[in-house]
Design a protein around this motif. Structure first.
Motif, PDB file in Angstrom:
ATOM      1  N   GLY A  75       2.791   9.994  -5.537  1.00 46.52           N
ATOM      2  CA  GLY A  75       3.897  10.660  -5.297  1.00 46.52           C
ATOM      3  C   GLY A  75       3.953  11.026  -4.008  1.00 46.52           C
ATOM      4  N   PHE A  76       3.364  10.228  -3.266  1.00 48.69           N
ATOM      5  CA  PHE A  76       3.494  10.374  -1.917  1.00 48.69           C
ATOM      6  C   PHE A  76       5.213  10.312  -1.126  1.00 48.69           C
ATOM      7  CE2 PHE A  76       3.438   7.853   2.434  1.00 48.69           C
ATOM      8  CZ  PHE A  76       2.988   8.928   3.070  1.00 48.69           C
TER       9      PHE A  76
ATOM     10  N   ILE B 110       0.808  -1.496   0.386  1.00 52.31           N
ATOM     11  CA  ILE B 110       0.307  -0.078   0.403  1.00 52.31           C
ATOM     12  C   ILE B 110       0.679   1.051   0.771  1.00 52.31           C
ATOM     13  CG2 ILE B 110      -1.427   0.962   1.134  1.00 52.31           C
ATOM     14  CD1 ILE B 110      -2.988  -0.257  -0.310  1.00 52.31           C
ATOM     15  N   VAL B 111       1.802   1.232   0.643  1.00 50.38           N
ATOM     16  CA  VAL B 111       2.828   2.266   0.888  1.00 50.38           C
ATOM     17  C   VAL B 111       3.664   2.331  -0.537  1.00 50.38           C
ATOM     18  CG1 VAL B 111       4.820   3.268   1.703  1.00 50.38           C
ATOM     19  CG2 VAL B 111       3.218   2.033   3.707  1.00 50.38           C
ATOM     20  N   SER B 112       4.257   1.409  -1.040  1.00 50.59           N
ATOM     21  CA  SER B 112       4.925   1.316  -2.902  1.00 50.59           C
ATOM     22  C   SER B 112       3.234   2.196  -3.617  1.00 50.59           C
ATOM     23  CB  SER B 112       5.005   0.348  -3.141  1.00 50.59           C
ATOM     24  OG  SER B 112       6.264  -0.391  -1.797  1.00 50.59           O
ATOM     25  N   TRP B 113       2.084   1.506  -3.412  1.00 53.30           N
ATOM     26  CA  TRP B 113       1.727   2.343  -4.857  1.00 53.30           C
ATOM     27  C   TRP B 113       0.992   3.388  -3.780  1.00 53.30           C
ATOM     28  CZ3 TRP B 113      -3.612   4.953  -3.892  1.00 53.30           C
ATOM     29  CH2 TRP B 113      -4.240   4.668  -4.850  1.00 53.30           C
TER      30      TRP B 113
ATOM     31  N   PRO C 255      -4.833  13.587   0.507  1.00 56.95           N
ATOM     32  CA  PRO C 255      -5.747  13.273  -0.594  1.00 56.95           C
ATOM     33  C   PRO C 255      -4.872  11.367  -1.099  1.00 56.95           C
ATOM     34  CG  PRO C 255      -5.009  14.807  -1.299  1.00 56.95           C
ATOM     35  CD  PRO C 255      -4.530  15.377   0.169  1.00 56.95           C
ATOM     36  N   VAL C 256      -3.692  11.846  -1.077  1.00 57.39           N
ATOM     37  CA  VAL C 256      -3.000   9.911  -1.349  1.00 57.39           C
ATOM     38  C   VAL C 256      -3.459   8.887  -0.366  1.00 57.39           C
ATOM     39  CG1 VAL C 256      -1.272   9.413  -2.343  1.00 57.39           C
ATOM     40  CG2 VAL C 256      -1.466  11.456  -2.868  1.00 57.39           C
ATOM     41  N   ALA C 257      -3.387   9.983   0.499  1.00 56.04           N
ATOM     42  CA  ALA C 257      -3.252   8.509   1.770  1.00 56.04           C
ATOM     43  C   ALA C 257      -4.268   8.377   1.743  1.00 56.04           C
ATOM     44  CB  ALA C 257      -2.494   9.296   3.010  1.00 56.04           C
ATOM     45  N   VAL C 258      -4.865   9.153   2.019  1.00 53.63           N
ATOM     46  CA  VAL C 258      -6.620   8.407   2.423  1.00 53.63           C
ATOM     47  C   VAL C 258      -6.775   7.392   0.611  1.00 53.63           C
ATOM     48  CG1 VAL C 258      -9.451   9.941   1.910  1.00 53.63           C
ATOM     49  CG2 VAL C 258      -7.829  10.942   3.114  1.00 53.63           C
ATOM     50  N   ALA C 259      -6.653   7.790  -0.331  1.00 53.18           N
ATOM     51  CA  ALA C 259      -6.894   6.933  -1.862  1.00 53.18           C
ATOM     52  C   ALA C 259      -6.507   5.504  -1.219  1.00 53.18           C
ATOM     53  CB  ALA C 259      -6.590   7.654  -2.595  1.00 53.18           C
ATOM     54  N   ALA C 260      -5.378   5.470  -0.900  1.00 50.29           N
ATOM     55  CA  ALA C 260      -4.558   4.084  -0.623  1.00 50.29           C
ATOM     56  C   ALA C 260      -5.284   3.907   1.108  1.00 50.29           C
ATOM     57  CB  ALA C 260      -2.945   4.541   0.480  1.00 50.29           C
TER      58      ALA C 260
END
Length: 302
Positions: A196-197, A188-191, A214-219
């Motif tokens: 752009g995280f 999940i972190v790699s994704w 927003p990227v963390a929320v999407a992950a």
């Protein structure tokens, strides 16, 4: 009871009393990892087992060992072929733990998913359930099943190796579409990093999620969608009353379990949608409590 939990990043041992409490001062931990040699892993296991046993308080007698290890497992042979610890393939794991524990102590050796669902059914979010699925979201993704009041042994419940549709991630046994490929902490972190995280760890992702990134929320939504999809498939085949979610990565967001529950509740089969999805509970002690449950709750082992 001497409890031993072997995982993809660490091995722990501690003494656990019959009420499921880890005795103060007895917990020992050492790092593991996919690049570790068999010799290094064996030494780490021996050090924590010996350290925990020698830390027994005055008047406490160690009567047995519960060992929870990553699968796939060969219970009769006392060996395992952990996906994230390739050096242990073929290693005499049960014998090494038993030798380190010493004194001819009896040992129960099972896959970690079995231990986790026993812990949840004993003292956690699935307490008293006659049918339950336990899931661990961590470096990998594992699971275990209780059906008809008995915890299924062997490799039953390997939900991390179920295929998920419409998503792909990191390599898992040559596939990039397994639940573990998509929903494990590292994947999940790699994704997120591909989106752009800037963070590196699950802790970084948790902080970003709390801040509304927003990227963390999407992950986190991606993790919930994949996990909920796999649960739906598993329960369509083997219905259970309760699904208990645990593991270190399950803490990445305070509403992750609720998000997974919402995916399961939307399943078109009513008996699947009716399953309760709960936090496994027990926090950081769950793996050791589960390992101890292999002995204290042995009557539930199929």
């Amino acid at each position: 009871m001497l409890a031993v939990d072997l995982g993809g990043t660490k091995v722990e041992a501690a003494l656990v009393d019959p009420a499921g409490r880890v005795l103060d001062g007895t917990r020992r931990r050492a790092p593991t990892g996919p690049d570790s040699s068999a010799a290094a892993l064996g030494a780490a296991i021996e050090s924590v087992v010996v350290g925990a046993r020698l830390a027994a308080p005055p008047g406490v007698t160690v009567t047995g060992v519960g060992a929870a290890v990553p699968g796939p497992v060969d219970e009769l042979g006392g060996r395992a072929a952990p996906i994230n610890l390739p050096a242990l393939h073929g290693f005499p794991l049960r014998d090494r733990i038993a030798d380190a524990a010493g004194a001819g102590l009896p040992i129960r050796f099972r896959r970690d998913g079995v231990a986790v669902v026993l812990a949840a059914q004993w003292l956690g979010g699935a307490r008293g359930a006659s049918s339950a699925l336990g899931i661990v979201l961590s470096t990998g993704v594992g699971g275990g099943l209780i059906v008809g009041g008995r915890a299924l042994g062997g490799n039953a419940g390997h939900i991390g190796q179920m295929q998920v549709a419409g998503m792909s991630g990191g390599d898992c046994l040559g596939s990039d579409t397994m639940l573990e490929s998509v929903a494990s902490g590292p994947n999940i972190v790699s994704w997120a990093r591909e989106q752009g995280f800037a963070g590196i760890t699950g802790t970084d992702l948790a902080a970003a999620y709390a801040a509304g990134d927003p990227v963390a929320v999407a992950a986190v939504a991606r993790c919930a969608a994949a996990t909920g999809q796999a649960i739906g498939s598993a329960l369509a085949l083997v219905p259970v009353d309760v699904v208990a979610i645990g593991g270190g990565f399950a803490r990445v967001a305070p509403d992750l379990v609720d998000r997974i529950a919402a995916v399961v509740a939307a399943h078109p089969l009513g008996y699947v949608a009716a399953a309760r999805v709960v936090d496994a509970g027990l926090d950081g002690d769950a793996p050791l409590v589960g390992a101890a449950a292999l002995v204290y709750r042995a009557e539930l082992l199929a």
